[in-house]
Design a protein around this motif. Structure first.
Motif, PDB file in Angstrom:
ATOM      1  N   LEU A  81     -38.597  10.133  10.772  1.00  8.73           N
ATOM      2  CA  LEU A  81     -38.425  11.412  11.452  1.00  8.73           C
ATOM      3  C   LEU A  81     -36.983  11.638  11.888  1.00  8.73           C
ATOM      4  N   SER A  82     -36.096  10.710  11.530  1.00  3.01           N
ATOM      5  CA  SER A  82     -34.703  10.821  11.973  1.00  3.01           C
ATOM      6  C   SER A  82     -33.780  11.413  10.915  1.00  3.01           C
ATOM      7  N   GLY A 103     -34.241   0.943   9.664  1.00  5.88           N
ATOM      8  CA  GLY A 103     -35.035  -0.101   9.017  1.00  5.88           C
ATOM      9  C   GLY A 103     -35.101  -1.380   9.826  1.00  5.88           C
ATOM     10  N   ILE A 104     -33.964  -1.775  10.392  1.00  4.19           N
ATOM     11  CA  ILE A 104     -33.917  -3.006  11.181  1.00  4.19           C
ATOM     12  C   ILE A 104     -34.801  -2.887  12.425  1.00  4.19           C
ATOM     13  N   VAL A 105     -34.751  -1.726  13.077  1.00  3.47           N
ATOM     14  CA  VAL A 105     -35.595  -1.515  14.261  1.00  3.47           C
ATOM     15  C   VAL A 105     -37.069  -1.607  13.893  1.00  3.47           C
ATOM     16  N   ILE A 146     -42.862   6.245  15.673  1.00  7.78           N
ATOM     17  CA  ILE A 146     -42.312   6.234  17.021  1.00  7.78           C
ATOM     18  C   ILE A 146     -40.849   5.808  17.014  1.00  7.78           C
ATOM     19  N   ALA A 147     -40.543   4.769  16.226  1.00  7.12           N
ATOM     20  CA  ALA A 147     -39.179   4.240  16.200  1.00  7.12           C
ATOM     21  C   ALA A 147     -38.180   5.285  15.717  1.00  7.12           C
ATOM     22  N   THR A 148     -38.490   5.961  14.624  1.00 13.90           N
ATOM     23  CA  THR A 148     -37.541   6.939  14.088  1.00 13.90           C
ATOM     24  C   THR A 148     -37.496   8.210  14.924  1.00 13.90           C
ATOM     25  N   LEU A 149     -38.591   8.528  15.614  1.00 14.11           N
ATOM     26  CA  LEU A 149     -38.566   9.656  16.540  1.00 14.11           C
ATOM     27  C   LEU A 149     -37.597   9.362  17.689  1.00 14.11           C
ATOM     28  N   ALA A 150     -37.691   8.145  18.244  1.00 15.33           N
ATOM     29  CA  ALA A 150     -36.791   7.756  19.328  1.00 15.33           C
ATOM     30  C   ALA A 150     -35.340   7.696  18.849  1.00 15.33           C
ATOM     31  N   GLU A 194     -36.821  18.208   8.883  1.00 12.62           N
ATOM     32  CA  GLU A 194     -37.501  16.977   8.471  1.00 12.62           C
ATOM     33  C   GLU A 194     -38.983  17.235   8.217  1.00 12.62           C
ATOM     34  N   MET A 195     -39.572  18.155   8.974  1.00 14.53           N
ATOM     35  CA  MET A 195     -40.983  18.471   8.773  1.00 14.53           C
ATOM     36  C   MET A 195     -41.213  19.187   7.448  1.00 14.53           C
ATOM     37  N   THR A 196     -40.270  20.043   7.065  1.00 12.78           N
ATOM     38  CA  THR A 196     -40.373  20.712   5.770  1.00 12.78           C
ATOM     39  C   THR A 196     -40.272  19.693   4.644  1.00 12.78           C
ATOM     40  N   ALA A 197     -39.370  18.715   4.801  1.00 13.06           N
ATOM     41  CA  ALA A 197     -39.193  17.685   3.783  1.00 13.06           C
ATOM     42  C   ALA A 197     -40.443  16.822   3.649  1.00 13.06           C
ATOM     43  N   ILE A 198     -40.996  16.398   4.772  1.00 16.36           N
ATOM     44  CA  ILE A 198     -42.216  15.596   4.748  1.00 16.36           C
ATOM     45  C   ILE A 198     -43.369  16.411   4.166  1.00 16.36           C
ATOM     46  N   ALA A 199     -43.411  17.690   4.528  1.00 16.02           N
ATOM     47  CA  ALA A 199     -44.443  18.575   3.986  1.00 16.02           C
ATOM     48  C   ALA A 199     -44.333  18.659   2.467  1.00 16.02           C
TER      49      ALA A 199
END
Length: 329
Positions: free
Chosen positions: A79-80, A120-122, A132-136, A258-263
């Motif tokens: 999501l980042s 990726g490391i996180v 959650i990680a990429t949202l943060a 990002e939501m359009t891309a995921i969609a």
């Protein structure tokens, strides 16, 4: 007469193939139907100018959808990507003002790769769910972007502004922009890597069953970090394109895209459960969403309803994916 064990296994193995072909056929037919309707109902859809514009509109979303497709196939979410896009564009402008356009572009891409690796490391080391990680991390990256720019729009120096916008220039290939050609080249490379290399097969294996992939000797952590790094590079290239178009960069660049891309990735047939999908499917999703937006503009329809249509497409795609998976089990 009872079926033999071999027959049952053959049927189970064949089912996913038939389901995938049916889903792919439906997506392609949907795109063809929209193209036919727009061709008949408008006089401008098939013009060179509109087709070039369609490809240009799809460039940034297409790069982000390629990133999203890779990450989702590996069993994660990112999501980042738009925050990475914005921060990479800001880095590119800052370095351009100090060292020139070439180093600025390189710095932007390297920044995207670094931010992707951090993602990726996180996810791998801290074992926080990627959603959650990429949202943060997205919030952190946007915050860093605001700090670096003091909340303002940043511009390349006046004597470098023209060269900085080179990606937005039309080329001799029918007026297709340099950004569109970059998009097509990157997508082609990612397509080959995912479909034709050992790395790509390992990405599918991890997304399908991470524990089984680990037990088979695949270095899951390294592959996941690499996938997120590639996602970061794709996002950074999208940032360079947007910065070139506008001649500037800011912390809010591409917010919500990002939501359009995921969609696009999901609508194209990439499974949200991981392990299934393809770059070309994500591109079909991008084409479908871009065509819907273009159709609304050409027909003069209220774009408010465009969000309703896109939401319905996402819900339908996810529901179909769950239905097909349920039949296989």
């Amino acid at each position: 007469m009872t079926a033999t064990t071999a027959d049952v296994k053959a049927d189970v193995k064949a089912a996913p193939g038939r389901s995938a072909r049916l889903r792919d056929l439906g997506i392609v037919l949907g795109v063809v139907l929209i193209i036919v309707v727009l061709s008949v109902s408008t006089s401008t859809f098939l013009t060179t100018g509109n087709l070039v514009n369609l490809l240009d509109q799809a460039a940034v979303v297409g790069l982000l959808a390629t990133a999203a497709t890779l990450v989702i196939i590996s069993g994660s979410f990112d999501l980042s990507i738009t925050a990475v896009l914005a921060l990479s564009a800001i880095v590119a402008v800052a370095v351009t003002n100090v060292a020139g356009v070439g180093p600025g572009m390189i710095a932007g891409v390297l920044a995207g790769a670094l931010l992707g690796m951090i993602n990726g490391i996180v996810v791998v080391r801290i074992k926080v769910h990627s959603f959650i990680a990429t949202l943060a991390l997205s919030i952190i990256y946007r915050g860093v972007a605001v700090i670096l720019t003091a909340g303002a729009i940043v511009y390349p120096a006046e004597d470098r502004a023209t060269a900085f916008q080179a990606l937005s220039w039309p080329t001799v290939l029918g007026g297709v922009t340099a950004a569109s050609l970059l998009f097509l080249a990157v997508v082609a490379v990612c397509w080959i890597v995912l479909a034709r290399t050992t790395f790509g097969r390992r990405v599918y294996a991890i997304g399908g069953n991470e524990e089984a992939a680990r037990l088979s000797g695949i270095r899951v952590g390294q592959i996941k970090v690499a996938v997120f790094a590639i996602s970061g590079v794709c996002a950074a290239l999208g940032g360079l394109i947007l910065a070139a178009r506008g001649g500037s960069a800011q912390a809010s660049l591409a917010t919500g895209m990002e939501m359009t891309a995921i969609a696009a990735a999901v609508v194209g047939g990439t499974s949200v459960m991981g392990g299934e999908g393809a770059i070309w499917r994500g591109l079909i999703g991008v084409l479908l969403i871009t065509l819907i937006g273009n159709g609304f503009n050409l027909l003069g329809w209220d774009t408010i309803y465009q969000q309703v249509v896109q939401g319905a497409l996402i819900l339908g795609a996810v529901s179909l994916d769950r239905l097909l998976r349920g039949r296989r089990s």
